[in-house]
Design a protein around this motif. Structure first.
Motif, PDB file in Angstrom:
ATOM      1  N   LEU A   1      -8.110  15.803   5.727  1.00 23.34           N
ATOM      2  CA  LEU A   1      -8.679  16.407   4.520  1.00 23.34           C
ATOM      3  C   LEU A   1     -10.184  16.224   4.440  1.00 23.34           C
ATOM      4  CD1 LEU A   1      -5.908  15.348   1.976  1.00 23.34           C
ATOM      5  CD2 LEU A   1      -6.243  17.592   3.033  1.00 23.34           C
ATOM      6  N   GLY A   2     -10.792  15.783   5.559  1.00 17.67           N
ATOM      7  CA  GLY A   2     -12.245  15.774   5.642  1.00 17.67           C
ATOM      8  C   GLY A   2     -12.925  14.437   5.495  1.00 17.67           C
ATOM      9  N   ALA A   3     -12.171  13.368   5.206  1.00 15.35           N
ATOM     10  CA  ALA A   3     -12.798  12.057   5.055  1.00 15.35           C
ATOM     11  C   ALA A   3     -12.986  11.398   6.418  1.00 15.35           C
ATOM     12  CB  ALA A   3     -11.934  11.161   4.164  1.00 15.35           C
ATOM     13  N   ALA A   4     -13.977  10.522   6.508  1.00 14.85           N
ATOM     14  CA  ALA A   4     -14.148   9.688   7.697  1.00 14.85           C
ATOM     15  C   ALA A   4     -13.234   8.477   7.542  1.00 14.85           C
ATOM     16  CB  ALA A   4     -15.598   9.238   7.829  1.00 14.85           C
ATOM     17  N   THR A   5     -12.241   8.343   8.423  1.00 18.88           N
ATOM     18  CA  THR A   5     -11.247   7.280   8.270  1.00 18.88           C
ATOM     19  C   THR A   5     -10.996   6.561   9.590  1.00 18.88           C
ATOM     20  OG1 THR A   5      -9.253   8.555   8.825  1.00 18.88           O
ATOM     21  CG2 THR A   5     -10.054   8.724   6.563  1.00 18.88           C
ATOM     22  N   GLU A   6     -10.479   5.352   9.449  1.00 15.07           N
ATOM     23  CA  GLU A   6      -9.980   4.595  10.595  1.00 15.07           C
ATOM     24  C   GLU A   6      -8.892   3.668  10.088  1.00 15.07           C
ATOM     25  OE1 GLU A   6     -11.436   1.633  14.250  1.00 15.07           O
ATOM     26  OE2 GLU A   6     -12.830   2.139  12.639  1.00 15.07           O
ATOM     27  N   CYS A   7      -7.881   3.426  10.901  1.00 19.20           N
ATOM     28  CA  CYS A   7      -6.874   2.420  10.607  1.00 19.20           C
ATOM     29  C   CYS A   7      -7.070   1.265  11.583  1.00 19.20           C
ATOM     30  CB  CYS A   7      -5.455   2.986  10.738  1.00 19.20           C
ATOM     31  SG  CYS A   7      -4.160   1.756  10.432  1.00 19.20           S
ATOM     32  N   VAL A   8      -7.387   0.086  11.061  1.00 16.27           N
ATOM     33  CA  VAL A   8      -7.573  -1.111  11.875  1.00 16.27           C
ATOM     34  C   VAL A   8      -6.331  -1.977  11.732  1.00 16.27           C
ATOM     35  CG1 VAL A   8      -8.914  -3.218  12.212  1.00 16.27           C
ATOM     36  CG2 VAL A   8     -10.075  -1.067  11.657  1.00 16.27           C
ATOM     37  N   ILE A   9      -5.688  -2.270  12.851  1.00 12.18           N
ATOM     38  CA  ILE A   9      -4.526  -3.167  12.867  1.00 12.18           C
ATOM     39  C   ILE A   9      -5.009  -4.506  13.409  1.00 12.18           C
ATOM     40  CG2 ILE A   9      -2.200  -3.553  13.756  1.00 12.18           C
ATOM     41  CD1 ILE A   9      -1.854  -0.536  13.879  1.00 12.18           C
ATOM     42  N   ASP A  10      -5.079  -5.494  12.532  1.00 11.12           N
ATOM     43  CA  ASP A  10      -5.659  -6.798  12.839  1.00 11.12           C
ATOM     44  C   ASP A  10      -4.628  -7.638  13.596  1.00 11.12           C
ATOM     45  OD1 ASP A  10      -7.361  -8.957  12.861  1.00 11.12           O
ATOM     46  OD2 ASP A  10      -7.711  -8.969  10.708  1.00 11.12           O
ATOM     47  N   PRO A  11      -4.854  -7.937  14.874  1.00 14.15           N
ATOM     48  CA  PRO A  11      -3.826  -8.586  15.694  1.00 14.15           C
ATOM     49  C   PRO A  11      -3.395  -9.938  15.140  1.00 14.15           C
ATOM     50  CG  PRO A  11      -5.610  -7.751  17.067  1.00 14.15           C
ATOM     51  CD  PRO A  11      -6.076  -7.654  15.653  1.00 14.15           C
ATOM     52  N   GLY A  12      -2.084 -10.150  15.076  1.00 16.40           N
ATOM     53  CA  GLY A  12      -1.537 -11.437  14.705  1.00 16.40           C
ATOM     54  C   GLY A  12      -1.552 -11.757  13.226  1.00 16.40           C
ATOM     55  N   ARG A  13      -2.212 -10.950  12.425  1.00 14.54           N
ATOM     56  CA  ARG A  13      -2.306 -11.231  10.996  1.00 14.54           C
ATOM     57  C   ARG A  13      -1.073 -10.702  10.261  1.00 14.54           C
ATOM     58  NH1 ARG A  13      -5.894 -15.166   9.633  1.00 14.54           N
ATOM     59  NH2 ARG A  13      -7.787 -14.954  10.890  1.00 14.54           N
ATOM     60  N   HIS A  14      -0.637 -11.473   9.251  1.00  6.77           N
ATOM     61  CA  HIS A  14       0.477 -11.013   8.432  1.00  6.77           C
ATOM     62  C   HIS A  14      -0.032 -10.714   7.018  1.00  6.77           C
ATOM     63  CE1 HIS A  14       0.519 -15.029   6.662  1.00  6.77           C
ATOM     64  NE2 HIS A  14       0.815 -15.587   7.830  1.00  6.77           N
ATOM     65  N   HIS A  15       0.874 -10.388   6.122  1.00  3.47           N
ATOM     66  CA  HIS A  15       0.488  -9.897   4.802  1.00  3.47           C
ATOM     67  C   HIS A  15      -0.266 -10.940   3.981  1.00  3.47           C
ATOM     68  CE1 HIS A  15       0.883  -6.755   1.771  1.00  3.47           C
ATOM     69  NE2 HIS A  15       1.163  -7.686   0.861  1.00  3.47           N
ATOM     70  N   PHE A  16      -0.022 -12.200   4.228  1.00  7.01           N
ATOM     71  CA  PHE A  16      -0.639 -13.241   3.414  1.00  7.01           C
ATOM     72  C   PHE A  16      -1.938 -13.789   3.989  1.00  7.01           C
ATOM     73  CE2 PHE A  16       3.660 -14.679   1.380  1.00  7.01           C
ATOM     74  CZ  PHE A  16       3.721 -13.472   0.703  1.00  7.01           C
ATOM     75  N   ASP A  17      -2.204 -13.575   5.263  1.00 11.12           N
ATOM     76  CA  ASP A  17      -3.468 -14.090   5.817  1.00 11.12           C
ATOM     77  C   ASP A  17      -4.428 -12.995   6.271  1.00 11.12           C
ATOM     78  OD1 ASP A  17      -2.442 -13.270   8.278  1.00 11.12           O
ATOM     79  OD2 ASP A  17      -2.271 -15.283   9.123  1.00 11.12           O
ATOM     80  N   VAL A  18      -4.036 -11.737   6.145  1.00 11.86           N
ATOM     81  CA  VAL A  18      -4.941 -10.655   6.526  1.00 11.86           C
ATOM     82  C   VAL A  18      -6.162 -10.623   5.605  1.00 11.86           C
ATOM     83  CG1 VAL A  18      -3.873  -8.838   5.101  1.00 11.86           C
ATOM     84  CG2 VAL A  18      -4.989  -8.236   7.269  1.00 11.86           C
ATOM     85  N   ILE A  19      -6.032 -11.207   4.407  1.00  9.78           N
ATOM     86  CA  ILE A  19      -7.141 -11.225   3.444  1.00  9.78           C
ATOM     87  C   ILE A  19      -8.151 -12.331   3.714  1.00  9.78           C
ATOM     88  CG2 ILE A  19      -5.879 -10.110   1.573  1.00  9.78           C
ATOM     89  CD1 ILE A  19      -5.167 -12.848   0.487  1.00  9.78           C
ATOM     90  N   ASP A  20      -7.822 -13.278   4.595  1.00 12.61           N
ATOM     91  CA  ASP A  20      -8.695 -14.436   4.806  1.00 12.61           C
ATOM     92  C   ASP A  20     -10.105 -14.049   5.234  1.00 12.61           C
ATOM     93  OD1 ASP A  20      -6.554 -16.004   4.147  1.00 12.61           O
ATOM     94  OD2 ASP A  20      -6.207 -16.790   6.172  1.00 12.61           O
ATOM     95  N   ALA A  21     -10.225 -12.951   5.955  1.00 14.96           N
ATOM     96  CA  ALA A  21     -11.544 -12.544   6.467  1.00 14.96           C
ATOM     97  C   ALA A  21     -12.507 -12.173   5.360  1.00 14.96           C
ATOM     98  CB  ALA A  21     -11.384 -11.377   7.441  1.00 14.96           C
TER      99      ALA A  21
END
Length: 268
Positions: free
Chosen positions: A234-254
């Motif tokens: 739909l025209g937006a600049a997008t990317e999906c980053v899959i952070d290796p080894g991270r789960h739902h509770f520690d993906v926010i640590d960064a």
């Protein structure tokens, strides 16, 4: 390999699939309290739902505003539990707003959208410069909702948003209607169409990075890919980053780390 969900409750159940899941909330509470003890902060507003949110200020004139919206399946938690996640942007000289919203069943998701839009607009009136928006899980849905091409945000505020990074976001609400949570959430077909970012148009000028842990439940990875793929079309600049080894509770640590790739993407 065919992908078909047989158990919708398990598809969105994080704690059951994360080792020592019960330890995370107490840890977040300790980290948040320690951060609040030293950081400059004040209520986001003077009254109502705004007064329940926080605005963290750097020692110098803010370079801009970063907004973090907490998760909890729209049913749990409050902004104070997540205060420490403002550490990364704050160290980079940005003010950080962590708004509150009324939780289900006292509010429906559409009401939460309007409350977050009000909080973001209020914070933007107080802090000049570019705006970056992020949020986790249900908060990721609300973050993405802020950058849809509708009248959710006033046009001058929307024009200042330079990046949106939904973390492990739930961007299509229709599957949630099949879960045991829905008697509390009260999502129906009309609300799913109105509040699912993946079913709405993006504001074309805002780069959107969906960010998700590689060890998360497949549904969270699917939903993150979904938004990036649909909005790219739909025209937006997008990317999906899959952070290796991270789960739902520690993906926010960064978010706590000023030089992390996540912070770079959010503030660049």
């Amino acid at each position: 390999m065919l992908y078909q969900v047989q158990d919708w409750d398990d598809a969105y159940a994080n704690g059951a699939h994360i080792p020592q899941a019960d330890s995370f909330v107490p840890k977040w509470r300790r980290q948040a309290a320690a951060f609040r003890a030293t950081a400059r902060h004040q209520p986001l507003g003077a009254e109502g739902i705004l007064a329940k949110g926080d605005l963290f200020l750097p020692e110098t004139q803010p370079k801009g505003l970063c907004v973090f919206i907490h998760g909890g399946f729209w049913m749990k938690f409050d902004p104070s539990l997540w205060s420490h996640l403002g550490a990364g942007p704050l160290a980079r000289g940005h003010a950080v707003a962590i708004p509150a919203y009324t939780l289900a069943p006292d509010a429906r998701i559409g009401q939460m959208t309007r409350q977050i839009a009000l909080a973001l607009t209020h914070a933007a009136e107080r802090i000049a410069g570019p705006i970056a928006v992020t949020g986790h899980s249900a908060g990721g849905q609300l973050a993405a909702r802020m950058v849809c091409a509708d009248d959710t945000l006033p046009a001058p505020v929307l024009a200042r948003i330079r990046a949106c990074v939904p973390l492990s976001a739930l961007v299509d609400l229709r599957p949630l209607m099949r879960t045991a949570m829905n008697p509390v959430l009260r999502i129906d077909g009309r609300e799913a169409l109105a509040e699912s970012p993946a079913l709405l148009e993006p504001a074309p000028h805002i780069p959107v990075t969906t960010w998700v842990g590689g060890a998360e439940r497949p549904e969270f990875i699917r939903q993150s890919r979904l938004l990036a793929d649909i909005w790219a079309g739909l025209g937006a600049a997008t990317e999906c980053v899959i952070d290796p080894g991270r789960h739902h509770f520690d993906v926010i640590d960064a978010l706590c780390q000023p030089d992390s790739p996540l912070i770079e993407r959010l503030l660049n």
